[in-house]
Design a protein around this motif. Structure first.
Motif, PDB file in Angstrom:
ATOM      1  N   PHE A 258       0.835  -1.210   0.000  1.00 22.26           N
ATOM      2  CA  PHE A 258       0.000   0.000   0.000  1.00 22.26           C
ATOM      3  C   PHE A 258       0.865   1.253   0.000  1.00 22.26           C
ATOM      4  N   VAL A 259       1.870   1.302   0.871  1.00 23.76           N
ATOM      5  CA  VAL A 259       2.750   2.474   0.941  1.00 23.76           C
ATOM      6  C   VAL A 259       3.478   2.675  -0.379  1.00 23.76           C
ATOM      7  N   LYS A 260       3.965   1.597  -0.961  1.00 24.20           N
ATOM      8  CA  LYS A 260       4.661   1.693  -2.246  1.00 24.20           C
ATOM      9  C   LYS A 260       3.740   2.263  -3.324  1.00 24.20           C
ATOM     10  N   GLU A 261       2.518   1.787  -3.366  1.00 23.34           N
ATOM     11  CA  GLU A 261       1.536   2.282  -4.343  1.00 23.34           C
ATOM     12  C   GLU A 261       1.287   3.781  -4.141  1.00 23.34           C
ATOM     13  N   GLU A 262       1.144   4.203  -2.900  1.00 27.13           N
ATOM     14  CA  GLU A 262       0.913   5.616  -2.600  1.00 27.13           C
ATOM     15  C   GLU A 262       2.139   6.467  -2.944  1.00 27.13           C
ATOM     16  N   LEU A 263       3.326   5.941  -2.702  1.00 24.87           N
ATOM     17  CA  LEU A 263       4.552   6.661  -3.063  1.00 24.87           C
ATOM     18  C   LEU A 263       4.642   6.873  -4.572  1.00 24.87           C
ATOM     19  N   LEU A 264       4.292   5.851  -5.337  1.00 24.06           N
ATOM     20  CA  LEU A 264       4.358   5.972  -6.793  1.00 24.06           C
ATOM     21  C   LEU A 264       3.359   6.996  -7.313  1.00 24.06           C
ATOM     22  N   LYS A 265       2.191   7.091  -6.677  1.00 23.78           N
ATOM     23  CA  LYS A 265       1.224   8.140  -7.035  1.00 23.78           C
ATOM     24  C   LYS A 265       1.800   9.516  -6.702  1.00 23.78           C
ATOM     25  N   LEU A 266       2.456   9.614  -5.551  1.00 27.41           N
ATOM     26  CA  LEU A 266       3.066  10.878  -5.138  1.00 27.41           C
ATOM     27  C   LEU A 266       4.137  11.316  -6.129  1.00 27.41           C
TER      28      LEU A 266
ATOM     29  N   THR B  36       0.279  20.797  -2.009  1.00 24.42           N
ATOM     30  CA  THR B  36      -0.442  20.215  -3.140  1.00 24.42           C
ATOM     31  C   THR B  36      -1.379  19.098  -2.681  1.00 24.42           C
ATOM     32  N   PRO B  37      -2.468  18.899  -3.413  1.00 26.55           N
ATOM     33  CA  PRO B  37      -3.396  17.821  -3.042  1.00 26.55           C
ATOM     34  C   PRO B  37      -2.743  16.437  -3.037  1.00 26.55           C
ATOM     35  N   HIS B  38      -1.820  16.173  -3.969  1.00 21.71           N
ATOM     36  CA  HIS B  38      -1.203  14.846  -3.991  1.00 21.71           C
ATOM     37  C   HIS B  38      -0.294  14.619  -2.782  1.00 21.71           C
ATOM     38  N   TYR B  39       0.383  15.651  -2.300  1.00 22.97           N
ATOM     39  CA  TYR B  39       1.238  15.496  -1.123  1.00 22.97           C
ATOM     40  C   TYR B  39       0.398  15.385   0.152  1.00 22.97           C
ATOM     41  N   VAL B  40      -0.569  16.267   0.293  1.00 21.40           N
ATOM     42  CA  VAL B  40      -1.443  16.237   1.469  1.00 21.40           C
ATOM     43  C   VAL B  40      -2.195  14.907   1.518  1.00 21.40           C
TER      44      VAL B  40
ATOM     45  N   LYS C 159       0.187  12.013   2.667  1.00 17.95           N
ATOM     46  CA  LYS C 159       0.440  12.010   4.112  1.00 17.95           C
ATOM     47  C   LYS C 159      -0.748  11.458   4.896  1.00 17.95           C
ATOM     48  N   LYS C 160      -1.940  11.871   4.485  1.00 16.54           N
ATOM     49  CA  LYS C 160      -3.146  11.404   5.174  1.00 16.54           C
ATOM     50  C   LYS C 160      -3.355   9.904   4.951  1.00 16.54           C
ATOM     51  N   ALA C 161      -3.142   9.453   3.723  1.00 15.45           N
ATOM     52  CA  ALA C 161      -3.391   8.051   3.382  1.00 15.45           C
ATOM     53  C   ALA C 161      -2.470   7.088   4.126  1.00 15.45           C
ATOM     54  N   VAL C 162      -1.202   7.469   4.314  1.00 15.92           N
ATOM     55  CA  VAL C 162      -0.231   6.520   4.876  1.00 15.92           C
ATOM     56  C   VAL C 162       0.076   6.713   6.352  1.00 15.92           C
ATOM     57  N   GLN C 163      -0.504   7.699   6.974  1.00 16.42           N
ATOM     58  CA  GLN C 163      -0.106   8.036   8.345  1.00 16.42           C
ATOM     59  C   GLN C 163      -0.144   6.852   9.318  1.00 16.42           C
ATOM     60  N   GLU C 164      -1.072   5.946   9.172  1.00 14.72           N
ATOM     61  CA  GLU C 164      -1.166   4.792  10.074  1.00 14.72           C
ATOM     62  C   GLU C 164      -0.385   3.584   9.552  1.00 14.72           C
ATOM     63  N   SER C 165       0.186   3.706   8.352  1.00 15.77           N
ATOM     64  CA  SER C 165       0.850   2.576   7.699  1.00 15.77           C
ATOM     65  C   SER C 165       2.366   2.594   7.828  1.00 15.77           C
TER      66      SER C 165
END
Length: 96
Positions: free
Chosen positions: A19-27, A70-74, A77-83
């Motif tokens: 999940f974190v990797k997927e979110e990083l690639l979107k970022l 930016t929306p993608h950075y914010v 951070k919100k998406a992965v905070q618990e991960s």
């Protein structure tokens, strides 16, 4: 103004690595389109797949400040905070 280099160490919890990797690639995708972005790279550790390093260069401090809003950075951070098991960010300037 000086270029700002950012080195961020992101360690995902084992169960959240994909999940974190997927979110990083979107970022990365969103960040590379920003006007002040010189480069934005995500690296994964060869010995610890839960560890990622972000290597970024920004035109100046203002560009980095705008990036953080930016929306993608914010959203990232919100998406992965618990991960995450660990997050450290170093803002640096080349001296030599």
């Amino acid at each position: 103004m000086s270029t700002i280099t950012v080195l961020a160490k992101i360690v995902a919890k084992e169960e959240n690595r994909a999940f974190v990797k997927e979110e990083l690639l979107k970022l990365v995708t969103g960040s590379r389109t920003e006007a002040g972005c010189i480069n934005y790279n995500c690296l994964q550790d060869n010995e610890d797949a839960n560890t990622f390093i972000m290597y970024e260069n920004w035109k100046d401090a203002e560009a980095l400040t705008l990036h953080a809003e930016t929306p993608h950075y914010v959203g990232f951070k919100k998406a992965v905070q618990e991960s995450l098991a660990e997050l450290s960010v170093h803002k640096m300037t080349t001296i030599s």
